[in-house]
Design an enzyme around this catalytic site. Structure first.
Site, PDB file in Angstrom:
ATOM      1  CE  LYS A  33      -3.358  -1.067  -0.513  1.00  0.00           C
ATOM      2  NZ  LYS A  33      -3.800  -1.657  -1.808  1.00  0.00           N
ATOM      3  CG  HIS A  45       4.681  -6.119  -1.129  1.00  0.00           C
ATOM      4  ND1 HIS A  45       4.700  -4.844  -1.658  1.00  0.00           N
ATOM      5  CD2 HIS A  45       3.418  -6.597  -1.337  1.00  0.00           C
ATOM      6  CE1 HIS A  45       3.501  -4.574  -2.179  1.00  0.00           C
ATOM      7  NE2 HIS A  45       2.717  -5.609  -1.994  1.00  0.00           N
ATOM      8  CB  SER A  74      -4.097   2.207   1.968  1.00  0.00           C
ATOM      9  OG  SER A  74      -4.252   1.603   0.712  1.00  0.00           O
TER      10      SER A  74
END
Length: 293
Positions: free
Chosen positions: A44, A99, A129
């Site tokens: 995010k 990530h 988010s």
């Protein structure tokens, strides 16, 4: 329904695409090519946005690739089982997404000429988010409340691990010529200028018209309309967009609409404690969250 997360080196990852085997392969055996470009983020933080920017730069500003090929095929998630196959089949220069924290990142990168673009974001906006994302994505545990999710985030007990560890680990590499650090806030403030800097970093000289095309096709509204990046092509079994919108707001400071005063003060205390010693001022620290020396 309870989600059984994949555990790897003390960090939990969403099941389905991730496995201990795929993560171990990514760390220890993934073959990095010298012209690879890695799009690295904590969840995010602008992952999709940067994928679109980099895709357009690589295609010289021509939006055809972005508008006809799914972003997961343009920039495969190489640490997942499916993404690894796509990465192996991708022509160079490969655009690769993850990530991963620094300690799980491909070891082969550190002896290569490959490049990393690392995008950071105000962690308070990430919390908001991420909270909404977990409510609509079926491979994530549905949080019981925003307050509970905030607690989990601050303790690092969320998929992909601690934001604090993630950003501090990557920032230790600041100054390396093959790593480009940028923030979501800087992208919002000066997208064109950032695109120009990215072109220089990647060795892609685009003319004014091509840069304008990159900027126009990576506006929030343009990405929201583009089915190749807005996740509407994903089946409801994976992403239930009746529970929310994947590309939700795309703004800075939305945390102010969600945090109570007590939550904000709590966040500030944890932030100052965990971020001590990091000699860098982030954009979101200029309006609060200033680390004590």
């Amino acid at each position: 329904m309870t989600v059984q997360y994949v555990q790897y080196k003390g960090i939990k990852f969403p099941p389905g695409y991730n496995s201990v085997e795929s993560l171990s392969f990514a760390e220890n055996k993934f073959e990095v090519q010298d012209d690879d470009i890695f799009n690295v983020t904590y969840p995010k933080s602008g992952t999709v946005w940067m994928t679109e920017i980099l895709s357009l730069i690589l295609s010289g500003g021509d939006p055809a690739w972005n508008q006809s090929v799914l972003n997961s095929l343009r920039a495969p998630w190489f640490s997942t089982q499916l993404g690894l196959e796509t990465a192996h089949d991708s022509p160079s220069p490969r655009l690769l997404t993850c990530h991963l924290p620094i300690q799980i990142f491909p070891k082969a990168f550190f002896t290569s000429k490959a490049k990393v673009v690392y995008t950071s974001r105000d962690p308070r906006d990430i919390v908001v988010s991420y909270y909404y994302f977990t409510k609509m994505c079926t491979t994530y545990e549905d949080p019981k409340s925003f307050n509970q999710f905030l607690d989990s985030f601050l303790s690092g007990d969320v998929p992909h691990g601690s934001w604090f560890d993630h950003i501090k680990g990557w920032m230790e590499l600041e100054g390396r010529s093959n790593i480009f650090f940028i923030s979501y806030e800087e992208l919002k403030q000066n997208l064109r200028g950032t695109v120009e800097r990215l072109c220089h970093f990647l060795g892609k000289e685009l003319d004014d018209a091509a840069i304008t095309s990159v900027v126009e096709n990576t506006s929030f509204q343009a990405m929201r309309r583009n089915k190749m990046c807005n996740s509407t092509m994903l089946p409801k079994e994976l992403m239930d967009q009746e529970k929310g919108t994947f590309l939700r707001k795309g703004i800075c400071g939305d945390w102010k609409n969600h945090f109570t005063v007590a939550q904000s003060e709590y966040f500030d205390r944890v932030y100052q404690e965990k971020m001590q010693g990091l000699n860098r001022i982030f954009p979101w620290e200029q309006t609060g969250l200033v680390k004590s020396s």
